[in-house]
Design a protein around this motif. Structure first.
Motif, short mmCIF file in Angstrom:
data_model
loop_
_atom_site.label_atom_id
_atom_site.label_comp_id
_atom_site.label_asym_id
_atom_site.label_seq_id
_atom_site.Cartn_x
_atom_site.Cartn_y
_atom_site.Cartn_z
N PRO A 38 0.85 -1.18 0.00
CA PRO A 38 0.00 0.00 0.00
C PRO A 38 0.90 1.24 0.00
O PRO A 38 2.11 1.13 -0.18
CB PRO A 38 -0.77 -0.13 1.32
N GLU A 39 0.33 2.40 0.22
CA GLU A 39 1.15 3.60 0.35
C GLU A 39 1.86 3.56 1.70
O GLU A 39 1.21 3.52 2.75
CB GLU A 39 0.29 4.86 0.23
N LEU A 40 3.18 3.53 1.69
CA LEU A 40 3.93 3.50 2.94
C LEU A 40 5.29 4.16 2.74
O LEU A 40 5.74 4.38 1.62
CB LEU A 40 4.09 2.07 3.46
N GLN A 41 5.92 4.47 3.85
CA GLN A 41 7.27 5.04 3.86
C GLN A 41 8.26 3.92 4.14
O GLN A 41 8.31 3.39 5.25
CB GLN A 41 7.38 6.14 4.93
N GLN A 42 9.04 3.57 3.15
CA GLN A 42 9.97 2.45 3.26
C GLN A 42 11.31 2.94 3.80
O GLN A 42 11.96 3.79 3.19
CB GLN A 42 10.18 1.80 1.90
N PRO A 43 11.78 2.43 4.96
CA PRO A 43 13.07 2.89 5.49
C PRO A 43 14.24 2.24 4.78
O PRO A 43 14.15 1.11 4.28
CB PRO A 43 13.01 2.44 6.96
N TYR A 44 15.35 2.95 4.71
CA TYR A 44 16.61 2.40 4.25
C TYR A 44 17.73 3.18 4.91
O TYR A 44 17.51 4.26 5.48
CB TYR A 44 16.73 2.44 2.72
N LEU A 45 18.94 2.62 4.89
CA LEU A 45 20.10 3.27 5.48
C LEU A 45 21.02 3.77 4.37
O LEU A 45 21.12 3.15 3.31
CB LEU A 45 20.84 2.30 6.40
N TYR A 46 21.71 4.90 4.65
CA TYR A 46 22.53 5.52 3.59
C TYR A 46 23.84 6.02 4.17
O TYR A 46 23.86 6.72 5.20
CB TYR A 46 21.76 6.68 2.96
N ASP A 47 24.95 5.63 3.54
CA ASP A 47 26.27 6.14 3.89
C ASP A 47 26.57 7.31 2.95
O ASP A 47 26.82 7.13 1.75
CB ASP A 47 27.32 5.03 3.71
#
Length: 688
Positions: A269-278
Motif C-alpha cells: 500500500p502507500e507506505l514510507q519504506q526505510p533504508y540506510l545511507y552512507d
C-alpha cells in the motif's frame, strides 16, 4: 508473516487426542469402536473432503488399536507454520476501497483457518459467530495463551483485516466470522489438522474460507491442495496466501498451488519504506524491518560495528550474521550489550524476512549478505532515510509458476506490507502474504453480498477479470494484478480460465492452444475485441476475431499460438494479452527453465505402531532416489537413510529403519537421477 513448513516428531502424551484417517466409511468405524472399544471417546467424524475420525483415549487403548486394519494414517508429523511492520488497516483498506461501497459483507459466512481468534477483542465481538478447535478438539477456538505454550496472534490479525468492526474497520465489517484453530502453540499444526479444519468449515456452510498458511511443496497434488479443491467443488470460495519465500521463482507452496482456489500475493500500500545511507560512500543499504520490532526512527547518523566491545556507552548499530540462534535471542543480547539497533545479515545472497517474538526495545532489521559484507569492510556512519512506495510486489511474496501443471501463481495481489490489525489485547503491524489474503477474502464477502447466487468460479472470475497488472511485473509475480473491489462488484463480464498456461514446451516449433470462457453478465449486448501484444519471434498468437455476446450469454474461445524454442530461449516466457481492457496473463516453460525436482522433506511417527516415516515430493519420475545424512558441523558422511529405484512423480513416502537417525540434527542430501540421466541434488535439515 508467512506460515512456513518446519519438521517435528509427534510424541504421544499419556492421554491423547488423535485424528485418524480410515480406509472405509468413517461412520462404520465409529459404530465398531463404540461396540468394541467403549472407553475410546469419539470426538469428530470427517466424511466430506477428508475420510477420518477424531478420538481421545489413553495409551492402553491405543495399544489395542495398533493392529486394526481400518487405520490408514494417524497424524503425520509435517507441520504448518502461520505465514506473516507500522501502518494501519485504515491505510491499506482505503488504498484498495477508494470509494464507499453499499456493501459490508452482511450475511456472508467467512471461516478463518489459522491459530484461532481472540473473540473477546472489542473489534471482533460483533463479527465473531463461533468455530471449532482442531488442536484441542473442542468448541473454543481461542488463540494459544501463554500458559498453554508459545502464544499466538496470527489468526486474530487475519480476522481483523476481514471483519473488524470497532475502533478499526475491516474490509467486510458485517461479515460473520468463524474461527477454525488448526495451528497450536507457536503457530504450528499439521496437514491433517488443516484438512480436518477445511472439512469442518465446509460442513458449517462457510461461503468463504481464508487460509493464511502453507508449505514449501510446489506441486498441485499435495494432499492439502487436493483438499481445498474439494472444498471449492462443494461451493466454498477458498482464499490462500501464496507464501513468503520470494523473490525466487518456483516458491509458491501448497495449498496455494491448487487450481480452483484464489492464490494471493503481497503488494505494497502507500507506505514510507526505510533504508540506510552512507553519505560519504554514497552507498544505500536496503533493510527489511523485522516483524514485532520497534520502528526505525533515528534522526542522526549512527555508526555501525561488528564488535561487541565497541557498543558500551555509545549509540551504535550492531551487525551480526544470520545463524541458528533465534532472531529474538540475537536482539535481546544486542540490546543488553548496549546496541542502539541490530542488523542481521543473510548467510546467502539476497534479503530475507523475519520476526522478533520477544519484548525488545531496539529496532531490528534484515539485510542482504552482500550489504553485510560491505558494512563489515566499511564500518562508517549511516543515516536513516525513507522513501514513499506503493503498488510494488514485495520481495518476500512467493512467485510461481507451479511445477507439473505449469499454472500461473499467484493469481492476484493485495496489500501485504506493514498492515496494522487486531491482535490479543491490542493492535500490531505485520507483513506477509498472510495479510494480503484476508484483504481478498473480505472483498469476496462484499462481492458475495452483492451477488449472492454467484458460484466460487464466478466470484474468482470477477476478481481476475477486473484486476490491474502493476507496471514492471510479470504474471508469475502478480497473476492478473492488483485487486479492484468496486470493479469486481460492478463488472459486466466474467472471464473463466483467464490465466493462460501453454505448459512445458520442448519441441523446436509447435502449435499450442488454451481455452477460456467469456460470459456477459450485464443486461446489454457487449462487444469484445482482443488486443495483440507485440509479436515476438518465439511466440506468435492467432487470436479469435471480434465478437459480441447477448445478455447472460457465454462463449468458449480458443487462444492459439505458435511457439518456437531454441538454446537462447528464456526458461519462462510470459506476458499479457487483453480482451478489451481485461488482462489475460499467459506463460509457457521451456527446457531452459531450472525446474526444481524434489522438495518438502517431512518426518513423522505413527502413534499407533511407532513406525517412523519420511515423505517428500518429486516433480518428475526418477530413475533413482538416494537420501544421505551428513554431520552439520564437519559435513562428514553419517548414513544412507534410503535408496529407491523407479520412483513415480508426486508424493513419495518411505520408512525410516534406524530410529537413532532421528535423535540429532543432520543435513539430508537428496540425490535424484532422472530418466534422462541428469542428476539433481537438494539439501535440507533432518531430525533433531
Amino acid at each position: 508473516m508467512s506460515i512456513l513448513f518446519s519438521l517435528m516428531l509427534f510424541l504421544s502424551p499419556p492421554d491423547l487426542s488423535l485424528i485418524i484417517e480410515v480406509e472405509d466409511d468413517p461412520q462404520e468405524t465409529v459404530e465398531m469402536l463404540e461396540t468394541y472399544y467403549p472407553q475410546i471417546d469419539i470426538l469428530e467424524v470427517y466424511d466430506t473432503i477428508f475420510n477420518g475420525i477424531a478420538i481421545q483415549t489413553d495409551q492402553r487403548n491405543l495399544q489395542k488399536l495398533r493392529k486394526q486394519p481400518f487405520i490408514k494414517k494417524t497424524y503425520p508429523a509435517q507441520t504448518y507454520q502461520a505465514l506473516r511492520d507500522t501502518g494501519n488497516i485504515n491505510q491499506s483498506i482505503p488504498f484498495i476501497l477508494q470509494e464507499q461501497l453499499p456493501y459490508t459483507g452482511k450475511g456472508v459466512k467467512v471461516g478463518v483457518i489459522d491459530t484461532g481468534i481472540d473473540y473477546t477483542h472489542p473489534d471482533l465481538q460483533a463479527s465473531y459467530q463461533g468455530g471449532y478447535d482442531l488442536v484441542d478438539l473442542d468448541d473454543d477456538p481461542m488463540e494459544t495463551k501463554v500458559e498453554q505454550g508459545i502464544p499466538t496472534t496470527h489468526g486474530t490479525h487475519v480476522a481483523g483485516i476481514i471483519a473488524a468492526n470497532g475502533k478499526m474497520t475491516g474490509i467486510a465489517p458485517e461479515a460473520e466470522l468463524y474461527a477454525y484453530r488448526a495451528l497450536g502453540p507457536g503457530g504450528a499444526g499439521n496437514s491433517i489438522q488443516v484438512m480436518a479444519a477445511i472439512e469442518r468449515a465446509v460442513k458449517d456452510g462457510m461461503d468463504i474460507i481464508n487460509l493464511s498458511l502453507g508449505n514449501s511443496i510446489n506441486g498441485p497434488d499435495w494432499p492439502t491442495s487436493v483438499a481445498v479443491n474439494r472444498a471449492a467443488e462443494f461451493g466454498v470460495t477458498v482464499v490462500i496466501a501464496n507464501g513468503n519465500t520470494g523473490p525466487d521463482l518456483w516458491t509458491v507452496g501448497s495449498p496455494a498451488t491448487a487450481s480452483q482456489v484464489v492464490s494471493v500475493g503481497a503488494s505494497t500500500p502507500e507506505l514510507q519504506q526505510p533504508y540506510l545511507y552512507d553519505r560519504f560512500q554514497q552507498k544505500r543499504i536496503e533493510i527489511v524491518p523485522m516483524e514485532g520490532s520497534v520502528p526505525w526512527d533515528f534522526t542522526k547518523d549512527v555508526k555501525v560495528t561488528t564488535d561487541l566491545q565497541q557498543l558500551q556507552g555509545h549509540d551504535k548499530i550492531l551487525i551480526t550474521e544470520r545463524s541458528d540462534i533465534p532472531f529474538a535471542q540475537l536482539a535481546i543480547e544486542a540490546e543488553q550489550q548496549g546496541a542502539a539497533a541490530l542488523l542481521i545479515a543473510n548467510k546467502e545472497p539476497g534479503l530475507f524476512q523475519g520476526a522478533v517474538e520477544a519484548d525488545v526495545s531496539i529496532p531490528v532489521a534484515a539485510i542482504s549478505k552482500e550489504d553485510g559484507d560491505w558494512l563489515t569492510d566499511h564500518p562508517g556512519y549511516l543515516l536513516l532515510e525513507h522513501e514513499p512506495v506503493s503498488d510494488t510486489i514485495t520481495d518476500f511474496s512467493s512467485r510461481g509458476p507451479v511445477t507439473v501443471n505449469w499454472a500461473i501463481k499467484p493469481e492476484i495481489v493485495a496489500p501485504g506490507a506493514e498492515i496494522v490489525s487486531t491482535v490479543p489485547e491490542g493492535y500490531q503491524a505485520l507483513s506477509g502474504t498472510s495479510m494480503a489474503a484476508p484483504h481478498v477474502a473480505g472483498i469476496l464477502a462484499l462481492i458475495k453480498e452483492a451477488h449472492p447466487d454467484w458460484t466460487p468460479a464466478q466470484l474468482k472470475a470477477a476478481l481476475l477479470t477486473t484486476a490491474h497488472p502493476l507496471d514492471g511485473y510479470q504474471p508469475v509475480e502478480q497473476g492478473a494484478g492488483k485487486v479492484d473491489p468496486q470493479a469486481a462488484i460492478e463488472t459486466d463480464t466474467l472471464i473463466y480460465q483467464s490465466l493462460l498456461s501453454f505448459g512445458q514446451r520442448t519441441d523446436l516449433s509447435e502449435q499450442v492452444s488454451a481455452k477460456l470462457v467469456v460470459e456477459n453478465v450485464s443486461q446489454q449486448t457487449q462487444q469484445y475485441k482482443f488486443s495483440l501484444p507485440p509479436q515476438e519471434q518465439e511466440i506468435r498468437f492467432q487470436l479469435p476475431p471480434s465478437f459480441q455476446l447477448e445478455p447472460n450469454e457465454k462463449r468458449e474461445l480458443t487462444i492459439q499460438a505458435t511457439i518456437r524454442t531454441n538454446s537462447q530461449s528464456e526458461g519462462i516466457n510470459q506476458g499479457y494479452l487483453y480482451l478489451n481492457d481485461r488482462p489475460l496473463p499467459y506463460m509457457y516453460v521451456t527446457d531452459q527453465a531450472e525446474v526444481p525436482q524434489v522438495m518438502g522433506l517431512e518426518l513423522s511417527v505413527t502413534p499407533l505402531d511407532d513406525h517412523y516415516y519420511y515423505k517428500l515430493y518429486l516433480v518428475e519420475e526418477a530413475k533413482r532416489l538416494t537420501i544421505d545424512l551428513y554431520d552439520p558441523q564437519t559435513f562428514a558422511f553419517v548414513a544412507t537413510v534410503d535408496e529407491a529405484e523407479d520412483v513415480p512423480q508426486g508424493v513419495w513416502e518411505g520408512e525410516i529403519q534406524e530410529e537413532e537417525l532421528l535423535e540429532r540434527p543432520y543435513i539430508a542430501n537428496i540425490t535424484i537421477e532422472t530418466k534422462a540421466g541428469e542428476v539433481y541434488q537438494y539439501q535440507t535439515g533432518w531430525g533433531g
